[in-house]
Every structure is written in C-alpha cells, then in structure tokens.
Design an enzyme around this catalytic site. Structure first.
Site, PDB file in Angstrom:
ATOM      1  N   PRO A 218      96.135  29.593  28.697  1.00  2.16           N
ATOM      2  CA  PRO A 218      96.429  29.135  27.338  1.00  2.16           C
ATOM      3  C   PRO A 218      97.519  29.983  26.693  1.00  2.16           C
ATOM      4  O   PRO A 218      97.505  31.208  26.827  1.00  2.16           O
ATOM      5  CB  PRO A 218      95.094  29.345  26.599  1.00  2.16           C
ATOM      6  CG  PRO A 218      94.318  30.295  27.420  1.00  2.16           C
ATOM      7  CD  PRO A 218      94.789  30.172  28.830  1.00  2.16           C
ATOM      8  N   MET A 219      98.472  29.340  26.034  1.00  4.54           N
ATOM      9  CA  MET A 219      99.517  30.093  25.329  1.00  4.54           C
ATOM     10  C   MET A 219      99.854  29.419  24.011  1.00  4.54           C
ATOM     11  O   MET A 219     100.371  28.305  23.979  1.00  4.54           O
ATOM     12  CB  MET A 219     100.791  30.195  26.174  1.00  4.54           C
ATOM     13  CG  MET A 219     100.760  31.307  27.193  1.00  4.54           C
ATOM     14  SD  MET A 219     102.320  31.411  28.079  1.00  4.54           S
ATOM     15  CE  MET A 219     102.199  30.034  29.199  1.00  4.54           C
TER      16      MET A 219
ATOM     17  N   GLN B 185      90.490  25.649  24.397  1.00  9.64           N
ATOM     18  CA  GLN B 185      90.102  27.021  24.087  1.00  9.64           C
ATOM     19  C   GLN B 185      89.875  27.157  22.585  1.00  9.64           C
ATOM     20  O   GLN B 185      90.758  26.852  21.780  1.00  9.64           O
ATOM     21  CB  GLN B 185      91.155  28.031  24.527  1.00  9.64           C
ATOM     22  CG  GLN B 185      90.583  29.437  24.416  1.00  9.64           C
ATOM     23  CD  GLN B 185      91.583  30.540  24.663  1.00  9.64           C
ATOM     24  OE1 GLN B 185      92.548  30.662  23.931  1.00  9.64           O
ATOM     25  NE2 GLN B 185      91.357  31.340  25.693  1.00  9.64           N
TER      26      GLN B 185
ATOM     27  N   CYS C 185      92.126  37.619  22.586  1.00 11.68           N
ATOM     28  CA  CYS C 185      93.334  37.728  21.761  1.00 11.68           C
ATOM     29  C   CYS C 185      93.367  39.079  21.035  1.00 11.68           C
ATOM     30  O   CYS C 185      92.412  39.433  20.342  1.00 11.68           O
ATOM     31  CB  CYS C 185      93.391  36.587  20.743  1.00 11.68           C
ATOM     32  SG  CYS C 185      94.867  36.705  19.728  1.00 11.68           S
TER      33      CYS C 185
ATOM     34  N   LYS D 122      87.143  33.644  28.092  1.00 10.64           N
ATOM     35  CA  LYS D 122      88.304  34.409  28.586  1.00 10.64           C
ATOM     36  C   LYS D 122      88.311  35.751  27.863  1.00 10.64           C
ATOM     37  O   LYS D 122      88.342  35.793  26.635  1.00 10.64           O
ATOM     38  CB  LYS D 122      89.597  33.639  28.316  1.00 10.64           C
ATOM     39  CG  LYS D 122      90.865  34.369  28.795  1.00 10.64           C
ATOM     40  CD  LYS D 122      92.074  33.433  28.808  1.00 10.64           C
ATOM     41  CE  LYS D 122      93.360  34.130  29.189  1.00 10.64           C
ATOM     42  NZ  LYS D 122      94.025  34.786  28.058  1.00 10.64           N
TER      43      LYS D 122
ATOM     44  N   ASN E  87      93.748  37.171  35.867  1.00  7.70           N
ATOM     45  CA  ASN E  87      94.943  36.914  35.058  1.00  7.70           C
ATOM     46  C   ASN E  87      95.693  38.210  34.771  1.00  7.70           C
ATOM     47  O   ASN E  87      95.079  39.219  34.468  1.00  7.70           O
ATOM     48  CB  ASN E  87      94.495  36.238  33.744  1.00  7.70           C
ATOM     49  CG  ASN E  87      95.609  36.095  32.717  1.00  7.70           C
ATOM     50  OD1 ASN E  87      95.479  36.573  31.592  1.00  7.70           O
ATOM     51  ND2 ASN E  87      96.695  35.454  33.072  1.00  7.70           N
ATOM     52  N   GLY E  88      97.012  38.119  34.907  1.00  9.22           N
ATOM     53  CA  GLY E  88      97.858  39.225  34.487  1.00  9.22           C
ATOM     54  C   GLY E  88      98.959  39.568  35.455  1.00  9.22           C
ATOM     55  O   GLY E  88      98.712  39.896  36.620  1.00  9.22           O
ATOM     56  N   ASP E  89     100.208  39.430  34.972  1.00  8.19           N
ATOM     57  CA  ASP E  89     101.398  39.885  35.704  1.00  8.19           C
ATOM     58  C   ASP E  89     101.647  39.147  37.017  1.00  8.19           C
ATOM     59  O   ASP E  89     102.176  39.745  37.960  1.00  8.19           O
ATOM     60  CB  ASP E  89     101.312  41.389  35.994  1.00  8.19           C
ATOM     61  CG  ASP E  89     101.215  42.223  34.738  1.00  8.19           C
ATOM     62  OD1 ASP E  89     101.522  41.688  33.653  1.00  8.19           O
ATOM     63  OD2 ASP E  89     100.820  43.397  34.829  1.00  8.19           O
TER      64      ASP E  89
ATOM     65  N   ARG F  59     102.958  33.939  31.246  1.00  8.53           N
ATOM     66  CA  ARG F  59     104.409  34.146  31.054  1.00  8.53           C
ATOM     67  C   ARG F  59     105.229  33.619  32.226  1.00  8.53           C
ATOM     68  O   ARG F  59     106.355  33.164  32.036  1.00  8.53           O
ATOM     69  CB  ARG F  59     104.681  35.627  30.797  1.00  8.53           C
ATOM     70  CG  ARG F  59     104.171  36.080  29.418  1.00  8.53           C
ATOM     71  CD  ARG F  59     104.122  37.574  29.300  1.00  8.53           C
ATOM     72  NE  ARG F  59     103.212  38.144  30.291  1.00  8.53           N
ATOM     73  CZ  ARG F  59     103.127  39.417  30.576  1.00  8.53           C
ATOM     74  NH1 ARG F  59     103.908  40.285  29.945  1.00  8.53           N
ATOM     75  NH2 ARG F  59     102.269  39.852  31.483  1.00  8.53           N
TER      76      ARG F  59
HETATM   77  C1  LIG Z   1     103.246  33.334  23.998  1.00 11.01           C
HETATM   78  C2  LIG Z   1     101.839  33.632  24.427  1.00 11.01           C
HETATM   79  C3  LIG Z   1     100.784  33.019  23.788  1.00 11.01           C
HETATM   80  C4  LIG Z   1      99.460  33.262  24.214  1.00 11.01           C
HETATM   81  N1  LIG Z   1      98.434  32.581  23.623  1.00 11.01           N
HETATM   82  C5  LIG Z   1      97.166  32.713  24.126  1.00 11.01           C
HETATM   83  C6  LIG Z   1      96.098  31.880  23.677  1.00 11.01           C
HETATM   84  O1  LIG Z   1      96.266  30.997  22.823  1.00 11.01           O
HETATM   85  N2  LIG Z   1      94.873  32.093  24.231  1.00 11.01           N
HETATM   86  C7  LIG Z   1      94.636  33.045  25.189  1.00 11.01           C
HETATM   87  O2  LIG Z   1      93.521  33.189  25.674  1.00 11.01           O
HETATM   88  N3  LIG Z   1      95.633  33.828  25.642  1.00 11.01           N
HETATM   89  C8  LIG Z   1      96.879  33.660  25.151  1.00 11.01           C
HETATM   90  N4  LIG Z   1      97.902  34.401  25.674  1.00 11.01           N
HETATM   91  C9  LIG Z   1      97.602  35.334  26.781  1.00 11.01           C
HETATM   92  C10 LIG Z   1      97.831  34.659  28.124  1.00 11.01           C
HETATM   93  O3  LIG Z   1      97.024  33.516  28.297  1.00 11.01           O
HETATM   94  C11 LIG Z   1      97.584  35.636  29.283  1.00 11.01           C
HETATM   95  O4  LIG Z   1      96.249  36.074  29.218  1.00 11.01           O
HETATM   96  C12 LIG Z   1      98.506  36.858  29.248  1.00 11.01           C
HETATM   97  O5  LIG Z   1      99.830  36.513  28.882  1.00 11.01           O
HETATM   98  C13 LIG Z   1      98.541  37.567  30.616  1.00 11.01           C
HETATM   99  O6  LIG Z   1      98.970  36.670  31.610  1.00 11.01           O
HETATM  100  P1  LIG Z   1     100.469  36.712  32.240  1.00 11.01           P
HETATM  101  O7  LIG Z   1     100.682  38.103  32.739  1.00 11.01           O
HETATM  102  O8  LIG Z   1     100.447  35.670  33.319  1.00 11.01           O
HETATM  103  O9  LIG Z   1     101.420  36.423  31.105  1.00 11.01           O
HETATM  104  C14 LIG Z   1      99.209  34.180  25.257  1.00 11.01           C
HETATM  105  C15 LIG Z   1     100.283  34.822  25.879  1.00 11.01           C
HETATM  106  C16 LIG Z   1     101.585  34.553  25.494  1.00 11.01           C
HETATM  107  C17 LIG Z   1     102.724  35.244  26.206  1.00 11.01           C
END
Ligand SMILES: Cc1cc2nc3c(=O)[nH]c(=O)nc-3n(C[C@H](O)[C@H](O)[C@H](O)COP(=O)(O)O)c2cc1C
Length: 316
Positions: A15-16, A69, A98, A137, A198-200, A223
């Site tokens: 989710p983003m 979510q 968050c 999450k 999840n992460g990186d 990302r």
């Molecule tokens: C622009 C942006 C918005 C995000 N919004 C949410 C969200 O609405 N809900 C959530 O659980 N995580 C949110 N995240 C966190 C991501 O879902 C994820 O947990 C975090 O970026 C790590 O994953 P990655 O390394 O693949 O980026 C957001 C991250 C980014 C960069």
C-alpha cells in the site's frame, strides 16, 4: 476464520498513500502482482462518506485478490467501515506500521506497536465482525531497543489474523537505514500464518534472494514499483526463467492513463504518476521539465505520446 487467499504470485503491491490509486493497482495486477492493497484509509472518514476517501477504495475487476488497508484511532469506526465495504474486498488489512506524526499522534499506525495488547484486541474484534480474512501490516518495532515483531506476530496470530505483513524497519527509522530481514525470517520461522516480508526490494534479483533467504510466503514491493508497475512481470519472469525483459516506462504510463481515464482520476494524480514513470529513463529529465509546466491532461498526454511512436493514451 477465513483463510488468507492463495496468491498467483508471491510479488505483492504494497500500500502506498498517493501512489496506489485504482489505475495504478489495476496496472500492477495486469502486470502480475499477486495481491494489491489500497492506500491506507481512515475508518472514520469512510463512515462519514467523504467522497475523496470513497474514491480511494474503488477497485478494478483486474485486482483479484485485493486488500483494503484501514487505520484509525476509533476501532469501532474501523470495524463499521470494514463491515460496510467488505463485499468489495478479499482481505481487510489493519495498518500498524505508519510512522507519520499526524497518524501516530492519534495513537494509530505504528504507535500501536507500543501496545501489542491493543493490536490483539483490534484484530480479535475486527475478525469476529467481518467475513473476510483480516491481516495486519507492522514494522519490526518502535526503535532498536524495542523490537517486538515476534511478540506482535504471535499475538496477531492468536487473535485471528490470517496473515501478517512486516516492514523490516522500526518506527524510529522512518525510511532511513536498511530493512532488517533477519527479524522477518525469525518471525516466519516461529509462526504458522503466512508472512509477507517488506523492505528494500527493488529488483527481481533482490526479490528472489529475499524470498529464499527469509522463507517468507510473499514480499510486498513499494518504492520499487513507483513509476514501474512492470516490476511484477519482471519478478515473475525472473522466478520462472532466471531472466526478464526490460520495461518501457512511457508505454506503461500510457496504459496507466487509459485506466485512469476510466476512473476519472484527477489531473494532479496523472501528473504525479507521469513524473514517476519518467524517472530513470533516457531523456526523462527533459520530459519532466516539460511535464512540470503542463496544465492539462491533453497537454501532458501530447508530450508523452510524442516521445513514443503511437498516440493512443485515451486521455480526453
Ligand atoms: C509514498 C509512500 C506511501 C506509503 N503509504 C503507505 C500506506 O498507505 N500504508 C502502508 O502500510 N504503508 C505505506 N507505505 C510504506 C510501504 O508500503 C512500505 O512498507 C515501505 O515503503 C517499505 O517498502 P519498500 O522498501 O519496498 O519501499 C508507503 C510508502 C511510500 C514510499
């Protein structure tokens, strides 16, 4: 308790907020994401019927399965909202990760990690109220001195969670430092419900490595999918064959714009996505300079389609 759905791919769109709109999610699903999530949405805002918020939880038929979510400091409102919209979704997810101040100051998001018992009772009440699998999450903890992912995961499992998503950072880290996949691995080894790490993870190679190293059931990409939802095709190809095709970001954006038109997404969203899809491509900086000055969807579409051979982005 309803079980977590079987995913056609272990690569999941995380989710983003401000990124995973319905068109982006539909495109990620078309490109092979095993599961998509709406951006986090406040249960109280859903109950109040805010139009902008309701638009955020519209789903596309391509999204199968799809998770909503939810978050909020009123557990009752989150439960009522979940009951109201559960027919649209395959999974109901609670955000306990968050780190944003405006969220944690209300006691929700990652702030809940300070009170694992509250997470447990939240899941328990929600899972008893709806007929869909409930997931959560989380982050691995509040800070390096307070890592409690395993404790939270065990409580979540006992409370009726169907799966758990774990971002390998602490609340204190925000997005700095690196994700700790050893903790994700430890949790996976000690609980029975599916774990989504999840992460990186930004490339198919990293995806395969993390999947094998941690043994998780699936991995959420955030990302790494911004401006490149085709990453899901690349990951699936890489897992199956050891190679993958290169993406064409402009063509992907054209597809995005076509779906966005179907859902009447606003121009600001289209522009933000256009800026992301053109990052890292040859001539991208030049294109973005032009895009910044755009004031209409027509103009934006023209600039991008002139940079490819065919023009069929469908934006009016
Ligand atoms: C622009 C942006 C918005 C995000 N919004 C949410 C969200 O609405 N809900 C959530 O659980 N995580 C949110 N995240 C966190 C991501 O879902 C994820 O947990 C975090 O970026 C790590 O994953 P990655 O390394 O693949 O980026 C957001 C991250 C980014 C960069």
């Amino acid at each position: 308790m309803p079980k977590f759905p079987k995913l056609r791919s272990p690569a999941v769109l995380s989710p983003m907020s401000g990124v995973t709109d319905v068109a982006f999610r539909a495109l990620a699903a078309r490109y092979g994401a095993g599961l998509t999530y709406t951006e986090f949405t406040n249960g109280t805002a859903i109950m109040r019927g805010h139009a902008v918020v309701l638009k955020r939880i519209v789903t596309d038929p391509l999204e199968k399965p799809v998770a909503v979510q939810l978050f909020g400091n009123s557990v009752e409102d989150v439960i009522d909202a979940a009951k109201m919209i559960e027919h649209q979704f395959d999974v109901i997810d609670i955000n306990c990760g968050c780190p944003a101040w405006k969220v944690i100051k209300t006691g929700s998001g990652s702030e809940l990690l300070k009170s694992p018992d509250k997470i447990s009772s939240f899941i328990n009440k929600l899972a008893s109220a709806v007929n869909k699998p409930v997931t959560v999450k989380i982050r691995i903890g509040i800070d390096d001195e307070h890592i409690n992912a395993l404790e939270v995961a065990k409580l979540a499992q006992d409370a009726g969670a169907a799966a758990i998503g774990i971002h390998g950072r602490t609340q204190a880290q925000g997005y700095s430092g690196t994700a700790n996949w050893n903790i994700i691995k430890q949790v996976k080894e000690q609980i029975d419900i599916p774990v989504i790490g999840n992460g990186d993870v930004f490339t198919p190679e990293q995806f395969k490595h993390r999947l094998e190293q941690s043994g998780v059931d699936a991995i959420m990409i955030a990302r790494g999918a911004i401006g490149n939802p085709f990453i899901f095709t690349q990951i699936n190809q890489y897992l199956a064959t050891g190679t993958y095709e290169k993406e064409n970001r402009i063509e992907q954006f054209v597809e995005y714009a076509q779906i966005a038109q179907k859902y009447s997404l606003n121009f600001d969203m289209l522009k933000t996505q256009a800026m992301s899809f053109t990052k890292g491509i040859v001539g991208g900086a030049y294109l973005r300079e032009k895009l910044t000055k755009c004031i209409s969807a027509e103009e934006l579409c023209k600039i991008l389609t002139e940079s490819i051979i065919t023009c069929d982005c469908g934006v009016p």
